[in-house]
Design a protein around this motif. Structure first.
Motif, mmCIF file in Angstrom:
data_model
loop_
_atom_site.group_PDB
_atom_site.id
_atom_site.type_symbol
_atom_site.label_atom_id
_atom_site.label_comp_id
_atom_site.label_asym_id
_atom_site.label_seq_id
_atom_site.Cartn_x
_atom_site.Cartn_y
_atom_site.Cartn_z
ATOM 1 N N TRP A 354 -7.465 3.303 -8.207
ATOM 2 C CA TRP A 354 -6.494 2.213 -8.386
ATOM 3 C C TRP A 354 -5.124 2.627 -7.869
ATOM 4 C CZ3 TRP A 354 -2.036 1.773 -11.453
ATOM 5 C CH2 TRP A 354 -1.520 0.475 -11.586
ATOM 6 N N SER A 355 -4.730 3.858 -8.135
ATOM 7 C CA SER A 355 -3.418 4.344 -7.677
ATOM 8 C C SER A 355 -3.353 4.377 -6.158
ATOM 9 C CB SER A 355 -3.159 5.743 -8.251
ATOM 10 O OG SER A 355 -3.102 5.724 -9.664
ATOM 11 N N GLU A 356 -4.405 4.839 -5.533
ATOM 12 C CA GLU A 356 -4.427 4.900 -4.069
ATOM 13 C C GLU A 356 -4.425 3.509 -3.456
ATOM 14 O OE1 GLU A 356 -7.861 7.266 -3.418
ATOM 15 O OE2 GLU A 356 -6.874 9.154 -3.991
ATOM 16 N N GLU A 357 -5.140 2.585 -4.071
ATOM 17 C CA GLU A 357 -5.170 1.210 -3.562
ATOM 18 C C GLU A 357 -3.794 0.552 -3.647
ATOM 19 O OE1 GLU A 357 -8.173 -0.538 -5.961
ATOM 20 O OE2 GLU A 357 -9.841 0.144 -4.679
ATOM 21 N N ALA A 433 -1.836 14.091 -9.444
ATOM 22 C CA ALA A 433 -0.963 13.076 -10.048
ATOM 23 C C ALA A 433 -0.658 12.019 -9.000
ATOM 24 C CB ALA A 433 0.324 13.714 -10.558
ATOM 25 N N TYR A 434 -0.156 10.896 -9.478
ATOM 26 C CA TYR A 434 0.237 9.813 -8.577
ATOM 27 C C TYR A 434 1.606 9.286 -8.986
ATOM 28 C CZ TYR A 434 -4.430 9.819 -6.612
ATOM 29 O OH TYR A 434 -5.583 10.203 -5.976
ATOM 30 N N ARG A 435 2.448 9.099 -7.986
ATOM 31 C CA ARG A 435 3.811 8.593 -8.218
ATOM 32 C C ARG A 435 3.850 7.107 -7.854
ATOM 33 N NH1 ARG A 435 7.297 12.585 -5.851
ATOM 34 N NH2 ARG A 435 6.608 13.592 -7.784
ATOM 35 N N PRO A 436 4.068 6.247 -8.841
ATOM 36 C CA PRO A 436 4.124 4.809 -8.553
ATOM 37 C C PRO A 436 5.225 4.471 -7.543
ATOM 38 C CG PRO A 436 3.871 5.183 -10.904
ATOM 39 C CD PRO A 436 4.155 6.521 -10.287
ATOM 40 N N VAL A 437 4.880 3.629 -6.608
ATOM 41 C CA VAL A 437 5.824 3.135 -5.596
ATOM 42 C C VAL A 437 5.709 1.618 -5.573
ATOM 43 C CG1 VAL A 437 6.438 3.106 -3.159
ATOM 44 C CG2 VAL A 437 5.599 5.228 -4.208
ATOM 45 N N ALA A 438 6.826 0.936 -5.797
ATOM 46 C CA ALA A 438 6.826 -0.529 -5.800
ATOM 47 C C ALA A 438 7.031 -1.064 -4.387
ATOM 48 C CB ALA A 438 7.917 -1.050 -6.724
ATOM 49 N N THR A 439 6.221 -2.059 -4.018
ATOM 50 C CA THR A 439 6.372 -2.736 -2.734
ATOM 51 C C THR A 439 6.322 -4.243 -2.960
ATOM 52 O OG1 THR A 439 4.005 -2.867 -2.242
ATOM 53 C CG2 THR A 439 5.148 -0.830 -1.620
ATOM 54 N N ALA A 440 6.589 -4.977 -1.910
ATOM 55 C CA ALA A 440 6.573 -6.433 -2.020
ATOM 56 C C ALA A 440 5.170 -6.968 -2.296
ATOM 57 C CB ALA A 440 7.132 -7.054 -0.747
ATOM 58 N N THR A 441 4.149 -6.162 -1.996
ATOM 59 C CA THR A 441 2.775 -6.645 -2.172
ATOM 60 C C THR A 441 2.111 -6.148 -3.456
ATOM 61 O OG1 THR A 441 1.946 -4.803 -0.836
ATOM 62 C CG2 THR A 441 2.406 -6.880 0.308
ATOM 63 N N ASN A 442 2.625 -5.085 -4.043
ATOM 64 C CA ASN A 442 1.925 -4.551 -5.216
ATOM 65 C C ASN A 442 2.685 -4.726 -6.537
ATOM 66 O OD1 ASN A 442 3.918 -2.571 -5.334
ATOM 67 N ND2 ASN A 442 2.545 -0.845 -4.948
ATOM 68 N N ASN A 443 3.947 -5.230 -6.467
ATOM 69 C CA ASN A 443 4.752 -5.308 -7.686
ATOM 70 C C ASN A 443 5.458 -6.658 -7.766
ATOM 71 O OD1 ASN A 443 7.311 -4.858 -9.412
ATOM 72 N ND2 ASN A 443 6.109 -3.007 -9.808
ATOM 73 N N ILE A 444 5.261 -7.360 -8.877
ATOM 74 C CA ILE A 444 5.809 -8.713 -8.997
ATOM 75 C C ILE A 444 7.319 -8.716 -9.183
ATOM 76 C CG2 ILE A 444 3.650 -9.618 -9.905
ATOM 77 C CD1 ILE A 444 4.919 -9.615 -12.696
ATOM 78 N N TYR A 445 7.925 -7.560 -9.506
ATOM 79 C CA TYR A 445 9.376 -7.498 -9.702
ATOM 80 C C TYR A 445 10.104 -6.877 -8.513
ATOM 81 C CZ TYR A 445 8.006 -8.271 -14.542
ATOM 82 O OH TYR A 445 7.455 -8.776 -15.695
ATOM 83 N N TYR A 446 9.385 -6.598 -7.447
ATOM 84 C CA TYR A 446 9.965 -5.827 -6.347
ATOM 85 C C TYR A 446 11.242 -6.462 -5.807
ATOM 86 C CZ TYR A 446 10.558 -3.697 -1.771
ATOM 87 O OH TYR A 446 11.096 -3.070 -0.660
#
Length: 452
Positions: A354-357, A433-446
């Motif tokens: 899920w993190s990689e996707e 580990a995985y570091r969350p990164v917000a983008t226009a396609t994966n985060n509704i608050y981006y």
């Protein structure tokens, strides 16, 4: 002051006013003048705390690591020990409960902390819910004058205030040997008098702030100019994000110092208009830590148990089941990564996929970890997925120890988080580990919050 105050008390006030350093209308108690007998009468009970005298006041020393060190006292006995006479009511408290709107505490802590003043415990062994005010302070050699605002506290129920027992929970996170000195306690009939007194002593910590937006043009009503260490309220279902402040001061350096001392909770510093002027991490990292603290507190207070939640708890948590992976996906959902399975949520065996996707950054070197990272430990026999996960929240004070938000057992769920432990525990080595990164396609608050 009540018009029904006895003549005995009026006489005592007149005599008190002649004392050097008397503060009009403050009903001051100077703990630096206490002796051993006065101390024993005032502070008969404590939790995780050794109480003694020092030249500057009452010294409280943590006996052990604790999330809730405290002292209890009978306020009438405190005033009796300080030399106040008994009034017609039978109490030595020299004011009517409805006359007190602000408490000022002169304090000094070896480390920064959050304190809670219960003004209506009713006894020396219990605390009355909703009858408390909170404040914050910066650790070090400086005295702080912490202002506690009672003006919005349980209007109309004044008979409960200062009627018997009171309690001070002097921190939320102490190690053995940490100290807290209580120098003075003052009670003011209005906030302006309390602030004038604290201002004259230079170091002031205020906790009053209304809800502002992210960078509104005007401060909210009642918000004073200065800097506030704050947590932004959850954005879900609301166009207007609010600010909840725990520490306010006119000095930016002081605000930054306090913020850094509690950064594992997601604090940042804003001005009175809601503009963020300092954050120890990125806004997304701070939000992850804030939401992790919120979810772990919510689960503890609502008596969740460890287990396989049938529905993603970020969407529906009525089953009151949570686990290591459900905590992680619940927090991720609250910061905007909402593309998650409805049934169960993101399970630990699929957390890396899920993190990689979602385009999160893979971290293979544990020395490169940052707060907010999703940690995966204890790989399965074939090394294809992890069996445990938690959220990393940075280094703790003790060498080799780290903050973590972890729901891997019932004991952890019922604990005050973040926990402090080694990164790798026996039988649970670091996998990745995985570091969350917000983008226009994966985060509704981006677009609103996380865009560069």
């Amino acid at each position: 002051m009540s018009d029904t105050m006895s003549e005995t008390n009026r006489m005592t006030e007149t005599e008190t006013e002649r004392q050097e350093g008397y503060i009009p209308h403050a009903k001051q108690v100077d703990f630096s003048s206490f002796d051993e007998e006065m101390l024993r009468k005032t502070f008969p009970n404590s939790v995780a705390t050794d109480v003694s005298l020092c030249a500057e006041g009452v010294l409280m020393t943590a006996r052990s690591k604790s999330n809730d060190p405290q002292v209890t006292f009978n306020i009438s006995d405190m005033y009796r020990a300080a030399g106040y006479k008994q009034t017609a009511t039978g109490s030595c408290v020299p004011f009517a409960p409805e006359d007190v709107k602000t408490i000022v505490l002169k304090i000094k802590g070896s480390t920064s902390g959050l304190l809670e003043f219960f003004y209506a415990t009713g006894s020396l062994t219990t605390a009355t819910a909703d009858c408390s005010v909170t404040g914050s302070y910066i650790g070090g050699e400086d005295w702080w004058y912490v202002m506690l605002d009672l003006s919005r506290q349980r209007n109309g129920q004044y008979t409960e205030r200062f009627n018997n027992g009171c309690r001070i929970d002097w921190s939320t996170d102490v190690q053995k040997g940490d100290t807290f000195i209580l120098g003075e306690m003052l009670f003011f009939s209005n906030r302006s008098e309390g602030k004038a007194y604290a201002d004259s002593r230079n170091k002031i910590a205020s906790t009053t702030i209304g809800k502002t937006g992210y960078g509104d043009d005007m401060p909210a009503e009642g918000v004073e100019a200065g800097y506030y260490v704050c947590l932004y309220q959850n954005k879900l279902g609301s166009d207007a994000a609010g600010v909840s402040a725990t520490f306010g001061t006119t000095g930016l350096e002081d605000a930054i110092s306090f913020c850094n001392s509690r950064k594992q909770l997601g604090y940042r510093v804003s001005d009175e208009k809601g503009n963020v002027v300092y954050a120890p991490y990125t806004l997304l990292q701070c939000d992850i830590l804030r939401e992790a603290k919120y979810v772990t507190t919510y689960a503890r207070e609502n008596h969740f148990t460890y287990g396989d939640a049938p529905i993603n708890p970020a969407i529906n948590n009525r089953a009151k089941k949570v686990s290591c992976d459900r905590l992680v996906c619940w927090v991720m959902y609250r910061v905007g990564f909402t593309d998650q399975p409805f049934t169960q949520g993101v399970v630990v065996s699929a957390m890396h996929t899920w993190s990689e996707e979602n385009g999160f950054i893979e971290i293979t070197d544990k020395n490169d970890l940052q707060p907010g990272d999703i940690i995966l430990v204890k790989p399965n026999g074939s090394g294809t997925y992890a069996l445990h996960t938690f959220l990393f929240a940075g280094a703790a004070r003790q060498k080799g120890m780290y903050f973590r938000y972890d729901h891997g057992s019932d004991t952890r769920i019922m604990s005050h988080q973040p926990n402090v432990q080694e990164l790798e525990l026996p039988g649970a080595p670091f996998w990745r580990a995985y570091r969350p990164v917000a983008t226009a396609t994966n985060n509704i608050y981006y677009d609103r919050y996380y865009a560069d």
